[in-house]
Design an enzyme around this catalytic site. Structure first.
Site, mmCIF file in Angstrom:
data_model
loop_
_atom_site.group_PDB
_atom_site.id
_atom_site.type_symbol
_atom_site.label_atom_id
_atom_site.label_comp_id
_atom_site.label_asym_id
_atom_site.label_seq_id
_atom_site.Cartn_x
_atom_site.Cartn_y
_atom_site.Cartn_z
ATOM 1 N N LYS A 12 -9.830 -2.500 19.282
ATOM 2 C CA LYS A 12 -8.516 -2.908 19.609
ATOM 3 C C LYS A 12 -8.065 -3.037 20.868
ATOM 4 O O LYS A 12 -7.130 -3.735 21.267
ATOM 5 C CB LYS A 12 -7.544 -1.922 18.631
ATOM 6 C CG LYS A 12 -7.743 -1.997 17.278
ATOM 7 C CD LYS A 12 -6.728 -2.365 16.340
ATOM 8 C CE LYS A 12 -7.162 -2.251 14.786
ATOM 9 N NZ LYS A 12 -6.301 -3.007 14.088
ATOM 10 N N LYS A 65 -12.808 2.064 16.882
ATOM 11 C CA LYS A 65 -11.368 1.355 16.613
ATOM 12 C C LYS A 65 -10.551 1.047 18.034
ATOM 13 O O LYS A 65 -9.925 0.124 18.337
ATOM 14 C CB LYS A 65 -10.353 2.074 15.615
ATOM 15 C CG LYS A 65 -9.613 0.860 14.906
ATOM 16 C CD LYS A 65 -8.907 1.285 13.904
ATOM 17 C CE LYS A 65 -9.787 1.242 12.600
ATOM 18 N NZ LYS A 65 -9.580 1.834 11.343
ATOM 19 N N PHE A 70 -3.075 3.416 15.413
ATOM 20 C CA PHE A 70 -3.311 4.625 14.698
ATOM 21 C C PHE A 70 -4.765 4.041 13.737
ATOM 22 O O PHE A 70 -4.853 2.843 13.793
ATOM 23 C CB PHE A 70 -2.184 4.657 13.399
ATOM 24 C CG PHE A 70 -1.238 5.709 14.032
ATOM 25 C CD1 PHE A 70 -0.608 5.681 15.451
ATOM 26 C CD2 PHE A 70 -1.145 7.081 13.416
ATOM 27 C CE1 PHE A 70 0.177 6.623 15.726
ATOM 28 C CE2 PHE A 70 -0.333 8.224 13.742
ATOM 29 C CZ PHE A 70 0.534 7.858 14.893
ATOM 30 N N ASN A 73 0.869 -1.159 -0.080
ATOM 31 C CA ASN A 73 -0.052 0.203 0.221
ATOM 32 C C ASN A 73 0.948 1.439 0.166
ATOM 33 O O ASN A 73 2.100 1.089 -0.127
ATOM 34 C CB ASN A 73 -0.761 -0.373 1.353
ATOM 35 C CG ASN A 73 -0.119 -0.192 2.446
ATOM 36 O OD1 ASN A 73 0.605 0.941 2.945
ATOM 37 N ND2 ASN A 73 -0.425 -1.088 3.385
ATOM 38 N N PRO A 108 -2.766 -11.645 10.544
ATOM 39 C CA PRO A 108 -2.847 -11.447 11.963
ATOM 40 C C PRO A 108 -3.113 -9.889 12.506
ATOM 41 O O PRO A 108 -2.443 -9.225 11.718
ATOM 42 C CB PRO A 108 -1.641 -11.975 12.657
ATOM 43 C CG PRO A 108 -0.631 -12.010 11.470
ATOM 44 C CD PRO A 108 -1.572 -12.390 10.298
ATOM 45 N N ASP A 109 -3.814 -9.316 13.409
ATOM 46 C CA ASP A 109 -3.800 -8.280 13.730
ATOM 47 C C ASP A 109 -2.688 -7.839 14.846
ATOM 48 O O ASP A 109 -2.881 -8.357 16.032
ATOM 49 C CB ASP A 109 -5.175 -7.747 14.235
ATOM 50 C CG ASP A 109 -5.183 -6.114 14.395
ATOM 51 O OD1 ASP A 109 -4.231 -5.742 15.008
ATOM 52 O OD2 ASP A 109 -6.418 -5.714 14.187
ATOM 53 N N ILE A 110 -1.631 -7.217 14.492
ATOM 54 C CA ILE A 110 -0.526 -7.180 15.233
ATOM 55 C C ILE A 110 -1.030 -6.278 16.562
ATOM 56 O O ILE A 110 -0.653 -6.720 17.852
ATOM 57 C CB ILE A 110 0.676 -6.475 14.678
ATOM 58 C CG1 ILE A 110 1.045 -7.279 13.310
ATOM 59 C CG2 ILE A 110 2.008 -6.396 15.489
ATOM 60 C CD1 ILE A 110 1.995 -6.528 12.279
ATOM 61 N N LYS A 151 7.522 -17.830 -10.444
ATOM 62 C CA LYS A 151 6.865 -16.834 -11.119
ATOM 63 C C LYS A 151 5.651 -17.175 -11.815
ATOM 64 O O LYS A 151 5.863 -18.289 -12.598
ATOM 65 C CB LYS A 151 7.773 -15.841 -11.854
ATOM 66 C CG LYS A 151 7.055 -14.737 -12.671
ATOM 67 C CD LYS A 151 8.127 -14.286 -13.485
ATOM 68 C CE LYS A 151 7.279 -12.909 -14.154
ATOM 69 N NZ LYS A 151 8.050 -12.312 -15.572
ATOM 70 N N ASP A 194 -4.345 -6.049 5.568
ATOM 71 C CA ASP A 194 -5.341 -7.064 6.190
ATOM 72 C C ASP A 194 -5.255 -8.101 5.754
ATOM 73 O O ASP A 194 -5.696 -9.265 6.513
ATOM 74 C CB ASP A 194 -6.790 -6.270 6.122
ATOM 75 C CG ASP A 194 -6.732 -4.868 6.917
ATOM 76 O OD1 ASP A 194 -6.411 -4.980 8.114
ATOM 77 O OD2 ASP A 194 -7.234 -3.842 6.509
HETATM 78 N N1 CTP Z 1 -2.861 -2.828 12.606
HETATM 79 C C1 CTP Z 1 -1.972 -3.925 13.110
HETATM 80 N N2 CTP Z 1 -2.140 -5.059 12.246
HETATM 81 C C2 CTP Z 1 -2.882 -5.482 11.377
HETATM 82 C C3 CTP Z 1 -3.936 -4.314 11.076
HETATM 83 C C4 CTP Z 1 -3.878 -3.143 11.604
HETATM 84 O O1 CTP Z 1 -1.249 -3.895 14.018
HETATM 85 N N3 CTP Z 1 -3.153 -6.503 10.683
HETATM 86 C C5 CTP Z 1 -2.821 -1.616 13.264
HETATM 87 C C6 CTP Z 1 -2.157 -0.558 12.944
HETATM 88 O O2 CTP Z 1 -0.763 -0.270 12.803
HETATM 89 C C7 CTP Z 1 -3.072 0.518 13.227
HETATM 90 C C8 CTP Z 1 -4.398 -0.145 13.810
HETATM 91 O O3 CTP Z 1 -4.081 -1.298 13.862
HETATM 92 O O4 CTP Z 1 -2.327 1.208 14.406
HETATM 93 C C9 CTP Z 1 -5.440 0.478 12.850
HETATM 94 O O5 CTP Z 1 -5.322 -0.218 11.479
HETATM 95 P P1 CTP Z 1 -6.397 0.011 10.555
HETATM 96 O O6 CTP Z 1 -5.972 -0.745 9.355
HETATM 97 O O7 CTP Z 1 -6.641 1.307 10.078
HETATM 98 O O8 CTP Z 1 -7.885 -0.792 10.804
HETATM 99 P P2 CTP Z 1 -8.507 -2.095 10.807
HETATM 100 O O9 CTP Z 1 -8.419 -2.481 12.005
HETATM 101 O O10 CTP Z 1 -7.676 -2.624 9.658
HETATM 102 O O11 CTP Z 1 -9.693 -1.746 10.328
HETATM 103 P P3 CTP Z 1 -10.217 -1.222 8.996
HETATM 104 O O12 CTP Z 1 -9.678 -1.534 7.860
HETATM 105 O O13 CTP Z 1 -11.863 -1.510 8.895
HETATM 106 O O14 CTP Z 1 -10.397 0.500 9.040
#
Ligand code: CTP
Length: 418
Positions: free
Chosen positions: A356, A352, A338, A213, A310-312, A292, A282
């Site tokens: 979180k 959020k 953030f 991104n 995974p959501d870190i 390739k 995500d």
């Molecule tokens: N984050 C993370 N790991 C992920 C996704 C997000 O650690 N897999 C953290 C980002 O670094 C940020 C926060 O979560 O601090 C919010 O991320 P964001 O992508 O804006 O939110 P999402 O939970 O993905 O929700 P959405 O995409 O629906 O806005």
């Protein structure tokens, strides 16, 4: 917010080839909003002319203790009294030996000795050949200067003008500048450990293609820098970005979300603050190809399927130490998330924050910040929302670090809930 703005710096140059770096340093200090008064020894004038330093500092350079321009003929007293700091860069081995003995046979050494030591700090940036730096006499002198309250900066390592290679080069101008900024920054995070994620992640489709991104990593790098300036021990886990590592920050480079999670989990023990600025992908392709993916001539396009990463932040925030941090307990981990949103910032950021499970959520408008040098923030915590108006990312990062430090103190004194 710039810590050097309005500061008056006496920049002393002594004899050494590193005088060429002092020209760049002088320029950088002026650019940061400081006023710079240059004082040169006779030896320094063999390496760079006062004309250059005058043009860069926009002030006449002083060189002699017999300079009659001062009405009282006491340049050595007047210059030191006006200064917020005296910075000697480069500081030769000979000049450091002189400082150590309190000798005062030229204007610069005289001014250093005569300065009000309690209110005008003295910082020296050594520059010399590696054998001179390693010599027991220099080692002794450095130790004694530090014991006398003089701040002796590190030296750089590498190729030297004499053709040898080793320790003793003067730090680069930007490194000295970073040390000086830190010197003038309130050490609100002294003794704290801070972990920051920054940049995008890259999720491979095959060995030559991937999904990423537009995150530049600038905000996370600025936060790491600001936390370091404020005295923290900082580790930065960075996705693929082309930014240089802030001075004094430990950096771990990763590519994918899973690598980022692994690096964070390996570092998070003992950390006091976790700031998740990374724009983590995500989803990742469900089956990354080992080779390739080729066009097979049939005209058919490959179909990508995704699985969730995974959501870190949420993973870290679930840990017992982060839960203790959320309750404001001493020894807890304070997590900062953030949110990059496109609209309804307050509502999304508040939601959020709850989802979180973090005490502080920093909202910003994604399209208005990605790749840009400035931004505006909305800080949402248990007490409500605070706007931080548009500014460059380093200024915002410094304000955010001050806000985090304030909340750490508030949490440890009164406790705060989600
Ligand atoms: N984050 C993370 N790991 C992920 C996704 C997000 O650690 N897999 C953290 C980002 O670094 C940020 C926060 O979560 O601090 C919010 O991320 P964001 O992508 O804006 O939110 P999402 O939970 O993905 O929700 P959405 O995409 O629906 O806005």
């Amino acid at each position: 917010m710039n810590p050097l703005s309005g500061k008056h710096i006496v920049l002393g140059l002594t004899g050494g080839i590193a005088c060429y770096k002092a020209a760049e340093l002088c320029r950088a200090l002026v650019k940061e909003g400081a006023s710079v008064q240059v004082v040169m020894t006779e030896a320094a004038e063999h390496f760079i002319t006062p004309v250059t330093m005058q043009a860069l500092s926009n002030r006449p350079v002083y060189g002699s203790q017999w300079d009659a321009r001062e009405p009282n003929n006491m340049a050595h007293i007047n210059l030191g009294r006006e200064a917020d700091v005296v910075l000697i860069a480069p500081a030769s081995a000979d000049f450091m030996a002189k400082l150590l003995h309190g000798r005062a046979d030229d204007l610069l050494s005289l001014m250093c000795l005569a300065r009000p030591a309690a209110t005008v700090p003295l910082i020296v940036a050594p520059a010399m050949n590696r054998e001179m730096w390693a010599n027991p006499a220099t080692r002794r002198n450095v130790a004694q200067l530090r014991a006398d309250g003089i701040r002796v900066l590190d030296v750089g390592q590498g190729e030297q003008a004499c053709g040898e290679s080793g320790d003793g080069r003067m730090l680069e101008a930007d490194e000295i500048l970073a040390d000086l900024v830190a010197f003038f920054t309130p050490q609100a995070l002294a003794g704290r450990r801070v972990l920051v994620t920054a940049g995008p992640t890259y999720e491979a489709i095959d060995p030559v293609r991937g999904i990423t991104n537009l995150s530049s990593g600038k905000m996370g790098f600025a936060i790491a820098r600001a936390a370091r300036e404020a005295g923290a021990d900082v580790t930065l886990v960075a996705g693929p970005v082309g930014l240089s590592t802030p001075r004094g920050v430990r950096r771990i480079d990763v590519r994918s979300a899973r690598e980022m999670l692994g690096a964070v989990q390996a570092q998070v023990d003992g950390v006091d603050v976790f700031v998740a600025t990374a724009a983590v992908a995500d989803w990742r392709p469900a089956n990354a190809a080992d080779q390739k993916i080729k066009k097979d001539g049939s005209g058919e396009t490959p179909v990508l399927r995704f699985i969730e990463n995974p959501d870190i932040l949420a993973t870290v925030a679930r840990s017992p130490r982060a839960q203790a941090g959320l309750r404001g307990e001493a020894g807890g981990l304070y997590c900062v998330g953030f949110a990059a949103e496109s609209h309804d910032l307050l509502a999304h950021a508040s939601a959020k924050r709850a989802r979180k499970g973090v005490p502080l959520l920093v909202g910003n408008i994604g399209p208005a910040t990605f790749g840009k040098d400035d931004n505006a923030l909305l800080l949402v915590d248990e007490l409500g929302a605070t706007e931080v108006p548009r500014a460059d990312k380093l200024a915002l990062a410094r304000q955010l670090v001050a806000e985090i430090a304030r909340r750490l103190t508030r949490g440890s004194t009164s406790g705060h809930g989600a």
